[in-house]
Motif scaffolding. Structure first.
Motif, PDB file in Angstrom:
ATOM      1  N   ALA A  65       0.542  -1.196  -0.020  1.00  0.00           N
ATOM      2  CA  ALA A  65      -0.037   0.095  -0.108  1.00  0.00           C
ATOM      3  C   ALA A  65       0.826   1.251  -0.083  1.00  0.00           C
ATOM      4  O   ALA A  65       1.914   1.217   0.613  1.00  0.00           O
ATOM      5  N   THR A  66       0.502   2.124  -0.746  1.00  0.00           N
ATOM      6  CA  THR A  66       1.010   3.595  -0.804  1.00  0.00           C
ATOM      7  C   THR A  66       0.773   4.334   0.288  1.00  0.00           C
ATOM      8  O   THR A  66      -0.571   4.466   0.696  1.00  0.00           O
ATOM      9  N   VAL A  67       1.770   4.872   1.083  1.00  0.00           N
ATOM     10  CA  VAL A  67       1.294   5.820   2.213  1.00  0.00           C
ATOM     11  C   VAL A  67       1.883   7.326   2.039  1.00  0.00           C
ATOM     12  O   VAL A  67       2.756   7.212   1.189  1.00  0.00           O
ATOM     13  N   PRO A  68       1.360   8.274   2.638  1.00  0.00           N
ATOM     14  CA  PRO A  68       2.038   9.461   2.347  1.00  0.00           C
ATOM     15  C   PRO A  68       3.594   9.892   2.630  1.00  0.00           C
ATOM     16  O   PRO A  68       4.069   9.063   3.386  1.00  0.00           O
ATOM     17  N   THR A  98       4.677   1.467   1.682  1.00  0.00           N
ATOM     18  CA  THR A  98       5.820   2.166   0.965  1.00  0.00           C
ATOM     19  C   THR A  98       5.273   3.948   0.396  1.00  0.00           C
ATOM     20  O   THR A  98       3.832   3.648   0.314  1.00  0.00           O
ATOM     21  N   ALA A  99       6.014   4.730   0.361  1.00  0.00           N
ATOM     22  CA  ALA A  99       5.628   5.980  -0.219  1.00  0.00           C
ATOM     23  C   ALA A  99       5.848   6.045  -1.841  1.00  0.00           C
ATOM     24  O   ALA A  99       5.357   7.054  -2.314  1.00  0.00           O
ATOM     25  N   VAL A 100       6.296   4.967  -2.298  1.00  0.00           N
ATOM     26  CA  VAL A 100       6.242   4.660  -3.647  1.00  0.00           C
ATOM     27  C   VAL A 100       4.925   4.709  -4.344  1.00  0.00           C
ATOM     28  O   VAL A 100       3.943   4.019  -3.489  1.00  0.00           O
ATOM     29  N   ASP A 101       4.500   5.441  -5.298  1.00  0.00           N
ATOM     30  CA  ASP A 101       3.132   5.207  -6.022  1.00  0.00           C
ATOM     31  C   ASP A 101       3.199   3.721  -6.598  1.00  0.00           C
ATOM     32  O   ASP A 101       3.760   3.325  -7.444  1.00  0.00           O
ATOM     33  N   VAL A 102       2.287   2.618  -5.802  1.00  0.00           N
ATOM     34  CA  VAL A 102       2.407   1.473  -6.312  1.00  0.00           C
ATOM     35  C   VAL A 102       1.561   1.214  -7.714  1.00  0.00           C
ATOM     36  O   VAL A 102       1.660  -0.074  -8.051  1.00  0.00           O
ATOM     37  N   THR A 103       1.093   2.202  -8.105  1.00  0.00           N
ATOM     38  CA  THR A 103       0.504   2.086  -9.466  1.00  0.00           C
ATOM     39  C   THR A 103       1.346   1.671 -10.564  1.00  0.00           C
ATOM     40  O   THR A 103       1.616   1.032 -11.658  1.00  0.00           O
ATOM     41  N   ARG A 104       2.801   2.275 -10.012  1.00  0.00           N
ATOM     42  CA  ARG A 104       4.109   2.043 -10.947  1.00  0.00           C
ATOM     43  C   ARG A 104       4.787   0.821 -10.581  1.00  0.00           C
ATOM     44  O   ARG A 104       5.972   0.864 -10.120  1.00  0.00           O
ATOM     45  N   HIS A 105       4.345  -0.281 -10.378  1.00  0.00           N
ATOM     46  CA  HIS A 105       4.842  -1.478 -10.020  1.00  0.00           C
ATOM     47  C   HIS A 105       5.395  -2.430 -11.263  1.00  0.00           C
ATOM     48  O   HIS A 105       4.953  -1.727 -12.596  1.00  0.00           O
ATOM     49  N   THR A 118       7.766  -2.816  -6.324  1.00  0.00           N
ATOM     50  CA  THR A 118       7.759  -1.289  -6.276  1.00  0.00           C
ATOM     51  C   THR A 118       9.174  -0.778  -5.733  1.00  0.00           C
ATOM     52  O   THR A 118       9.665  -1.152  -4.731  1.00  0.00           O
ATOM     53  N   VAL A 119       9.861   0.318  -6.467  1.00  0.00           N
ATOM     54  CA  VAL A 119      11.158   0.614  -6.249  1.00  0.00           C
ATOM     55  C   VAL A 119      11.069   2.212  -6.120  1.00  0.00           C
ATOM     56  O   VAL A 119      10.645   2.787  -6.707  1.00  0.00           O
ATOM     57  N   GLY A 120      11.823   2.541  -4.771  1.00  0.00           N
ATOM     58  CA  GLY A 120      12.123   3.791  -4.632  1.00  0.00           C
ATOM     59  C   GLY A 120      13.538   3.918  -4.018  1.00  0.00           C
ATOM     60  O   GLY A 120      13.647   3.291  -3.404  1.00  0.00           O
ATOM     61  N   LEU A 121      14.410   4.615  -4.646  1.00  0.00           N
ATOM     62  CA  LEU A 121      15.676   4.891  -4.438  1.00  0.00           C
ATOM     63  C   LEU A 121      16.037   6.099  -3.883  1.00  0.00           C
ATOM     64  O   LEU A 121      17.368   6.435  -4.079  1.00  0.00           O
ATOM     65  N   SER A 122      15.420   6.913  -3.071  1.00  0.00           N
ATOM     66  CA  SER A 122      15.791   8.237  -2.609  1.00  0.00           C
ATOM     67  C   SER A 122      16.656   8.223  -1.406  1.00  0.00           C
ATOM     68  O   SER A 122      17.526   8.696  -1.078  1.00  0.00           O
ATOM     69  N   SER A 123      16.603   7.046  -0.492  1.00  0.00           N
ATOM     70  CA  SER A 123      17.447   6.530   0.506  1.00  0.00           C
ATOM     71  C   SER A 123      18.062   5.291   0.357  1.00  0.00           C
ATOM     72  O   SER A 123      18.227   4.466   1.440  1.00  0.00           O
ATOM     73  N   PRO A 124      19.041   5.296  -0.638  1.00  0.00           N
ATOM     74  CA  PRO A 124      19.904   4.073  -0.708  1.00  0.00           C
ATOM     75  C   PRO A 124      21.105   3.880   0.352  1.00  0.00           C
ATOM     76  O   PRO A 124      21.308   4.980   0.696  1.00  0.00           O
ATOM     77  N   ALA A 125      21.303   2.602   0.794  1.00  0.00           N
ATOM     78  CA  ALA A 125      22.361   2.388   1.816  1.00  0.00           C
ATOM     79  C   ALA A 125      23.063   1.081   1.313  1.00  0.00           C
ATOM     80  O   ALA A 125      22.418   0.357   0.799  1.00  0.00           O
TER      81      ALA A 125
END
Length: 239
Positions: A65-68, A98-105, A118-125
């Motif tokens: 699920a997408t969250v804010p 995830t804060a990622v828009d899951v429509t873009r899975h 679903t992939v978000g990469l703003s905080s890679p580690a």
């Protein structure tokens, strides 16, 4: 291998969405947000690191699920239960947020194994990093999480399930490397691997076993596709 971008509602809409997810929405605090739903007609054996339904056990559903972006709840497991209940899901389930828009899975299939990410990469580690080391891109900050759900068509024994998680993680890291991302993931990545409960159990889930290899290729495909898509949208904030 079949690879499908999920940024349009061209996903399975069967009631038993145990392979590919159904895309739906929920309304929460006056805001409409997308949710990916895997609804099983029969319980599936799952292994997961999700906030809700983590560990090994029988599960009837999975949500991503997408969250804010400003999400500040400290009970993600309870929140996932609330989301599932609002969608009419009952019984035990796995919940990923995830804060990622899951429509873009992104979806991929290999030899009966199906993967979604679903992939978000703003905080890679990096996994092996000093205490307190955490890098985040300059504002505006976009929360980054890689969530992966894998459906395996045959039963895996518990050792093979654990091995499958390791294999999927290795494939995720390989995909990040191939996308030019200098990281092993993000601090909030989560994964679910699920399989049927009947039939002879596969003994192995490593990358050179039959189904482990298929898991690896499918996960690599979706994480690579998702990483490249994220980078193409956020060129100024390349990890």
């Amino acid at each position: 291998m079949q690879i499908t971008p999920g940024d349009q509602p061209a996903v399975s809409v069967r009631e038993d969405s145990s392979v590919d997810p159904r895309l739906t929405t929920r309304v929460e605090n006056g805001r409409t947000s997308p949710v990916l739903v895997w609804r099983f007609t029969e319980p599936r054996l799952c292994i997961s690191s999700a906030p809700l339904g983590g560990g090994i056990g029988l599960r009837r559903w999975v949500i991503n699920a997408t969250v804010p972006l400003d999400y500040d709840r400290h009970d993600p497991d309870r929140h996932a239960i609330e989301i599932g209940a609002a969608l009419g899901l009952d019984g035990a389930g796995c919940g990923l947020l995830t804060a990622v828009d899951v429509t873009r899975h992104h979806l991929a299939a290999d030899g009966g194994v199906h993967a979604a990410a679903t992939v978000g990469l703003s905080s890679p580690a990096w996994a092996a990093a000093p205490d307190g080391h955490f890098r985040r891109e300059r504002p505006p900050q976009r929360v980054g999480t890689i969530n992966v759900v894998v459906a395996v068509p045959v039963r895996l024994c518990q050792a093979a399930l654990v091995n499958a998680i390791s294999t999927a993680t290795e494939a995720k890291v390989q995909a990040l490397h191939d996308a030019g991302v200098r990281a092993t993931g993000t601090a909030s990545d989560a994964i679910v691997v699920h399989c049927p409960t009947d039939g002879a159990a596969e003994t192995y889930g490593g990358p050179r076993s039959m189904f482990g290899a298929r898991i690896a290729r499918a996960v690599h495909a979706v994480v690579l596709a998702g990483s490249r898509a994220w980078i193409s949208v956020h060129q100024g904030a390349r990890p």
